[in-house]
Design a protein around this motif. Structure first.
Motif, PDB file in Angstrom:
ATOM      1  N   ARG A 148       2.847   8.158   7.305  1.00 28.93           N
ATOM      2  CA  ARG A 148       2.457   9.510   6.897  1.00 28.93           C
ATOM      3  C   ARG A 148       2.582   9.637   5.398  1.00 28.93           C
ATOM      4  NH1 ARG A 148       5.193  13.779  11.116  1.00 28.93           N
ATOM      5  NH2 ARG A 148       4.234  12.904  12.973  1.00 28.93           N
ATOM      6  N   GLY A 149       1.576  10.276   4.796  1.00 29.16           N
ATOM      7  CA  GLY A 149       1.645  10.584   3.370  1.00 29.16           C
ATOM      8  C   GLY A 149       2.395  11.883   3.159  1.00 29.16           C
ATOM      9  N   THR A 151     -11.885  22.495   5.871  1.00 28.35           N
ATOM     10  CA  THR A 151     -12.567  21.322   5.327  1.00 28.35           C
ATOM     11  C   THR A 151     -11.777  20.786   4.138  1.00 28.35           C
ATOM     12  OG1 THR A 151     -14.692  22.274   5.981  1.00 28.35           O
ATOM     13  CG2 THR A 151     -14.763  20.488   4.376  1.00 28.35           C
ATOM     14  N   TRP A 152     -11.591  19.458   4.070  1.00 27.73           N
ATOM     15  CA  TRP A 152     -10.860  18.829   2.979  1.00 27.73           C
ATOM     16  C   TRP A 152     -11.446  17.443   2.702  1.00 27.73           C
ATOM     17  CZ3 TRP A 152      -9.420  19.260   7.957  1.00 27.73           C
ATOM     18  CH2 TRP A 152      -9.088  18.094   8.633  1.00 27.73           C
ATOM     19  N   PRO A 153     -11.224  16.895   1.506  1.00 30.64           N
ATOM     20  CA  PRO A 153     -11.727  15.560   1.185  1.00 30.64           C
ATOM     21  C   PRO A 153     -10.970  14.485   1.967  1.00 30.64           C
ATOM     22  CG  PRO A 153     -11.086  16.747  -0.811  1.00 30.64           C
ATOM     23  CD  PRO A 153     -10.620  17.548   0.361  1.00 30.64           C
ATOM     24  N   THR A 154     -11.660  13.419   2.299  1.00 30.21           N
ATOM     25  CA  THR A 154     -11.035  12.287   2.979  1.00 30.21           C
ATOM     26  C   THR A 154      -9.988  11.660   2.063  1.00 30.21           C
ATOM     27  OG1 THR A 154     -13.016  11.847   4.267  1.00 30.21           O
ATOM     28  CG2 THR A 154     -11.501  10.001   3.982  1.00 30.21           C
ATOM     29  N   ALA A 155      -8.836  11.321   2.625  1.00 33.79           N
ATOM     30  CA  ALA A 155      -7.776  10.648   1.858  1.00 33.79           C
ATOM     31  C   ALA A 155      -7.990   9.139   1.954  1.00 33.79           C
ATOM     32  CB  ALA A 155      -6.407  11.020   2.425  1.00 33.79           C
ATOM     33  N   TRP A 156      -7.887   8.459   0.813  1.00 34.48           N
ATOM     34  CA  TRP A 156      -8.108   7.013   0.749  1.00 34.48           C
ATOM     35  C   TRP A 156      -6.844   6.317   0.273  1.00 34.48           C
ATOM     36  CZ3 TRP A 156     -12.673   5.044   2.464  1.00 34.48           C
ATOM     37  CH2 TRP A 156     -13.709   5.957   2.660  1.00 34.48           C
ATOM     38  N   LEU A 157      -6.481   5.220   0.938  1.00 31.64           N
ATOM     39  CA  LEU A 157      -5.396   4.388   0.468  1.00 31.64           C
ATOM     40  C   LEU A 157      -5.912   3.558  -0.695  1.00 31.64           C
ATOM     41  CD1 LEU A 157      -4.756   5.087   3.510  1.00 31.64           C
ATOM     42  CD2 LEU A 157      -3.297   3.084   3.461  1.00 31.64           C
ATOM     43  N   MET A 200       0.847  -1.188   0.000  1.00 27.65           N
ATOM     44  CA  MET A 200       0.000   0.000   0.000  1.00 27.65           C
ATOM     45  C   MET A 200       0.884   1.240   0.000  1.00 27.65           C
ATOM     46  SD  MET A 200      -3.316  -0.619   2.385  1.00 27.65           S
ATOM     47  CE  MET A 200      -2.446  -0.887   3.903  1.00 27.65           C
ATOM     48  N   ALA A 201       0.438   2.254  -0.678  1.00 26.17           N
ATOM     49  CA  ALA A 201       1.150   3.526  -0.710  1.00 26.17           C
ATOM     50  C   ALA A 201       0.269   4.581  -0.059  1.00 26.17           C
ATOM     51  CB  ALA A 201       1.473   3.929  -2.142  1.00 26.17           C
ATOM     52  N   MET A 202       0.890   5.440   0.721  1.00 27.69           N
ATOM     53  CA  MET A 202       0.150   6.524   1.360  1.00 27.69           C
ATOM     54  C   MET A 202      -0.181   7.590   0.328  1.00 27.69           C
ATOM     55  SD  MET A 202      -0.579   6.078   4.494  1.00 27.69           S
ATOM     56  CE  MET A 202      -1.047   7.730   4.926  1.00 27.69           C
ATOM     57  N   PRO A 203      -1.412   8.101   0.369  1.00 23.81           N
ATOM     58  CA  PRO A 203      -1.779   9.165  -0.570  1.00 23.81           C
ATOM     59  C   PRO A 203      -1.179  10.498  -0.143  1.00 23.81           C
ATOM     60  CG  PRO A 203      -3.591   8.712   0.913  1.00 23.81           C
ATOM     61  CD  PRO A 203      -2.525   7.704   1.224  1.00 23.81           C
ATOM     62  N   THR A 204      -1.068  11.393  -1.101  1.00 19.58           N
ATOM     63  CA  THR A 204      -0.664  12.770  -0.811  1.00 19.58           C
ATOM     64  C   THR A 204      -1.886  13.511  -0.291  1.00 19.58           C
ATOM     65  OG1 THR A 204       1.014  12.720  -2.524  1.00 19.58           O
ATOM     66  CG2 THR A 204       0.241  14.898  -1.839  1.00 19.58           C
ATOM     67  N   GLY A 205      -1.680  14.405   0.638  1.00 21.87           N
ATOM     68  CA  GLY A 205      -2.787  15.186   1.173  1.00 21.87           C
ATOM     69  C   GLY A 205      -3.445  16.036   0.098  1.00 21.87           C
ATOM     70  N   THR A 206      -4.714  16.320   0.305  1.00 22.50           N
ATOM     71  CA  THR A 206      -5.471  17.152  -0.627  1.00 22.50           C
ATOM     72  C   THR A 206      -5.591  18.553  -0.050  1.00 22.50           C
ATOM     73  OG1 THR A 206      -6.737  15.214  -1.271  1.00 22.50           O
ATOM     74  CG2 THR A 206      -7.655  17.341  -1.864  1.00 22.50           C
ATOM     75  N   ILE A 207      -5.376  19.553  -0.882  1.00 15.95           N
ATOM     76  CA  ILE A 207      -5.484  20.944  -0.422  1.00 15.95           C
ATOM     77  C   ILE A 207      -6.878  21.152   0.154  1.00 15.95           C
ATOM     78  CG2 ILE A 207      -5.466  23.369  -1.130  1.00 15.95           C
ATOM     79  CD1 ILE A 207      -3.589  22.598  -3.386  1.00 15.95           C
ATOM     80  N   SER A 267      -2.044  23.283   5.308  1.00 19.73           N
ATOM     81  CA  SER A 267      -1.644  22.105   4.549  1.00 19.73           C
ATOM     82  C   SER A 267      -2.097  20.879   5.339  1.00 19.73           C
ATOM     83  CB  SER A 267      -0.124  22.096   4.374  1.00 19.73           C
ATOM     84  OG  SER A 267       0.306  20.902   3.782  1.00 19.73           O
ATOM     85  N   VAL A 268      -2.491  19.812   4.635  1.00 15.78           N
ATOM     86  CA  VAL A 268      -2.998  18.600   5.276  1.00 15.78           C
ATOM     87  C   VAL A 268      -2.114  17.414   4.902  1.00 15.78           C
ATOM     88  CG1 VAL A 268      -4.962  17.018   5.402  1.00 15.78           C
ATOM     89  CG2 VAL A 268      -5.360  19.470   5.233  1.00 15.78           C
ATOM     90  N   THR A 269      -1.717  16.621   5.913  1.00 17.90           N
ATOM     91  CA  THR A 269      -0.936  15.401   5.700  1.00 17.90           C
ATOM     92  C   THR A 269      -1.746  14.212   6.194  1.00 17.90           C
ATOM     93  OG1 THR A 269       1.107  16.626   6.086  1.00 17.90           O
ATOM     94  CG2 THR A 269       1.233  14.222   6.231  1.00 17.90           C
ATOM     95  N   PRO A 270      -2.086  13.248   5.323  1.00 19.26           N
ATOM     96  CA  PRO A 270      -2.837  12.078   5.776  1.00 19.26           C
ATOM     97  C   PRO A 270      -1.945  11.123   6.571  1.00 19.26           C
ATOM     98  CG  PRO A 270      -2.383  11.906   3.431  1.00 19.26           C
ATOM     99  CD  PRO A 270      -1.864  13.230   3.885  1.00 19.26           C
TER     100      PRO A 270
END
Length: 156
Positions: free
Chosen positions: A145-146, A67-73, A41-48, A136-139
């Protein structure tokens, strides 16, 4: 006497041969049909963050709702938390001081109430003047950590 010596040597040889521990062996057998590959599995990059809304908290303080979209693996699992970074024109990249975005006291990680929700929201509260702010958001998934998202535009 010679027969007795031969008997002793034979008994000693038997003890040596039978007393030796055999080496351990292990093997894995696989059965099944289809490709036998699994990708890591790879960690996703955070979404602005898609929105940042600020409200006044008295004479100098402000609260920002992010508010930001949920990050999905890639395996269909949601991130279990997020690290929210703030940069301000007056304090630089200072730690979040209050609100739910500041996260748990031990990990500075925001943990969503509903990881399966399509969007995540938290509040950053500051009792000092920050000037303009960016986020900035980091999942996070467990201890992984992404990559952090790009910074949002600056908000007052």
């Amino acid at each position: 006497m010679l027969a007795r010596l031969a008997s002793l040597l034979l008994a000693a040889s038997a003890v040596l041969v039978l007393g030796v521990t055999p080496s351990a062996e292990a093997a894995w057998a696989t059965t099944g049909v289809g490709p036998a590959t699994q990708k890591a599995m790879a960690m996703p990059t955070g979404t602005i963050p898609v929105s940042v809304h600020g409200v006044s908290l008295g004479a100098v303080g402000r609260a920002y709702t992010i508010t930001w979209p949920t990050a999905w693996l890639q395996a269909g699992r949601p991130a279990t938390g997020y690290i929210i970074n703030r940069s301000s024109s007056l304090l630089g990249q200072a730690l979040l001081s209050g609100g739910s975005c500041a996260g748990l006291s031990t990990s500075s990680r925001y943990v969503p109430v509903d990881t399966m929700a399509s969007t995540q929201t938290c509040t950053d509260e500051s009792l000092v003047t920050l000037g303009t702010v960016r986020y900035s958001v980091t999942p996070v998934y467990g201890n992984w950590r992404g990559q952090p998202s790009d910074w949002t535009p600056a908000f007052n």
